[in-house]
Design an enzyme around this catalytic site. Structure first.
Site, mmCIF file in Angstrom:
data_model
loop_
_atom_site.group_PDB
_atom_site.id
_atom_site.type_symbol
_atom_site.label_atom_id
_atom_site.label_comp_id
_atom_site.label_asym_id
_atom_site.label_seq_id
_atom_site.Cartn_x
_atom_site.Cartn_y
_atom_site.Cartn_z
ATOM 1 C CG LEU A 157 -0.377 0.086 2.623
ATOM 2 C CD1 LEU A 157 0.068 1.476 3.018
ATOM 3 C CD2 LEU A 157 -1.410 -0.410 3.608
ATOM 4 N N GLY A 264 11.703 9.950 -0.587
ATOM 5 C CA GLY A 264 11.790 9.933 0.874
ATOM 6 C C GLY A 264 10.701 9.029 1.410
ATOM 7 C CB CYS A 267 8.688 2.344 2.197
ATOM 8 S SG CYS A 267 7.320 1.895 3.262
ATOM 9 C CE LYS A 327 2.669 8.424 -0.526
ATOM 10 N NZ LYS A 327 2.508 7.278 -1.383
#
Ligand SMILES: NC(=O)c1ccc[n+]([C@@H]2O[C@H](COP(=O)([O-])OP(=O)(O)OC[C@H]3O[C@@H](n4cnc5c(N)ncnc54)[C@H](O)[C@@H]3O)[C@@H](O)[C@H]2O)c1
Length: 440
Positions: A157, A264, A267, A327
């Protein structure tokens, strides 16, 4: 219908738990953070994730989703136990498996019969076997020989569209050694069989590798277009047109070809580091990934230089920073490029005004070390009040259509560093702005 406990109620655990409950399963979400569990019980969602509140409210009301700090009871009352705790980077770049080990041992100390233990956390190849060892060790300490299966079920996800991604995944990956484990997972994901979601069954190690290979590939793709963008700037080409044409090639595809300030988030940085580390451990250097990690660091530093040079030096000047989350549609600032860029600008003597639609609470402590050089603004216009230039660091929708006349009046001089390429240079220049994009 399966009876599921999810250990770790963070971005992945909460979304997975709520969506698995929406699939018709009975789910208990467990966490050691008592305050978080209390908030969830009170109907509050502790993270910013669009649409998650509806799923949680719906499944709680139906009695299929509950929250607790009581791990032993949750393990005893359920058959399938997901581990969804964090795997942050250790000092040497490897994944820190402390929380996974704690969870696995706690599960074993509570087991009252056969369980399927599912690893959803992103863990290096070989961790599934370690989980088996930790569980076996605790069971033998208790002089018990309950059967159990360990399954790897990596999660793909994306924050910001996590509910949609979990309920409509590109694929479900199940790594297991034995049929019992595989059969239990088919029950868990039964709802997805209706819409024919690709369901990939592999061995444990392969499933673990699929997750790292996927993230590393995406990080490489982003870094590739960032480097092409940098070269475009030097040779007078336009990277947006390059990326558009490149993406039309069916073998390449258009996604992850948006140049910017570097990748960034929670993950890519840690997963690329951990995979590179695994390569070194097994004496199989992953040179593409090692290079990607270094190039991504350079990209963030390049953004600081771009702003510094574009402004003729930032020392003593005030810079408006629009967007801090790594984001849009998330409040997550883990390893966000904004951290390096804000720190870099302050190091060069700038004062900052910052604003993010969701991450202001996160920013307050993550930017603590440069707190005395930062003013936390009220909204996307207040942030630009009397600033010498504006920098767009996250492509939130509300930044895409700013009232440019108002922006011009607010800024001391109309200078815009659009590090996400959400504006068009000709349009901005026509309106009297000095415009800096990436690779244009
Ligand atoms: N965030 C993402 O977008 C994403 C996507 C795919 C995979 N992943 C992977 O999923 C895993 C979890 O990531 P996250 O972003 O949800 O982390 P997170 O930090 O948001 O959540 C982890 C949770 O686990 C809890 N926890 C830690 N130890 C515990 C224990 N022993 N018992 C019970 N709870 C415990 C913490 O209190 C926290 O609430 C990581 O391995 C990550 O790499 C994350």
């Amino acid at each position: 219908m399966s009876r599921i406990a999810v250990i770790g109620t963070g971005y992945v655990g909460l979304v997975s738990g709520a969506c698995l409950a929406d699939f018709g399963n009975h789910v208990t979400c467990v966490d050691i953070d008592a305050a978080k569990i209390e908030r969830l019980r009170g109907g509050e969602i502790p993270i910013f994730e669009p649409g998650l509140d509806d799923v949680v409210a719906r499944t709680c009301a139906a009695g299929r989703l509950t929250f607790t700090t009581d791990l032993p009871t949750s393990v005893q009352a359920n058959d399938v136990i997901f581990i969804a705790v964090g795997t942050p980077p250790a000092e040497d770049g490897s994944a820190d498996l402390r929380h996974v080990e704690d969870a696995a041992r706690a599960i074993a100390r509570a087991m009252n019969g056969y369980k399927v233990v599912v690893d959803k956390s992103t863990v290096p190849v070989g961790t599934g076997r370690k989980v088996m060892g930790w569980i076996a060790e605790e069971l033998s300490r208790r002089h018990l020989d309950y059967g159990f299966d360990v399954v790897s079920n990596p999660e793909f996800l994306r924050e910001g569209s996590a509910v949609q991604d979990f309920t409509h995944p590109d694929r479900v990956v199940i790594g297991a050694d034995r049929p019992q484990g595989r059969d239990a997972m088919k029950e868990v994901y039964r709802a997805l069989f209706l819409n024919e979601t690709p369901y990939i069954e592999t061995g444990l190690e392969t499933a673990e590798m699929i997750k790292y290979a996927s993230n590393a590939f995406l990080a490489v793709k982003i870094t590739f277009i960032n480097e092409i963008a940098n070269l475009c700037e030097k040779v007078g080409a336009n990277v947006q047109e390059v990326a558009k044409a490149l993406g039309k090639d069916g073998r390449i595809g258009p996604k992850f070809l948006h140049p910017g300030a570097g990748y960034g988030g929670s993950c890519f940085p840690k997963d690329t580091q951990a995979l590179a580390r695994t390569g070194r451990d097994f004496d199989e250097p992953l040179s593409v990934i090692e290079t990607t990690i270094a190039a991504n660091e350079r990209q963030k530093a390049r953004m600081v230089r771009k702003i510094d040079e574009g402004m003729g030096g930032v020392a003593g000047k005030t810079i408006a920073v629009l967007g801090l989350a790594f984001k849009p549609n998330t409040d997550d600032m883990r390893d966000a490029p904004s951290l390096t860029i804000c720190e870099g600008l302050v190091e060069r003597g700038a004062l900052l005004r910052v604003w993010d639609p969701a991450a202001m609470k996160e920013a307050a402590w993550r930017l603590e070390s440069i707190r005395d050089r930062i003013c936390f603004a009220r909204d996307e216009y207040d942030v630009m009040n009397k600033a010498d230039a504006a920098v767009i660091l996250t492509e939130w929708n509300q930044f895409r259509n700013l009232d440019l006349e108002r922006v011009k009046k607010l800024l001391k001089s109309p200078v815009l560093f659009d590090l996400r390429n959400i504006y068009s240079r000709p349009v901005l220049e026509e309106r009297g702005f000095k415009y800096f994009g990436v690779g244009q």
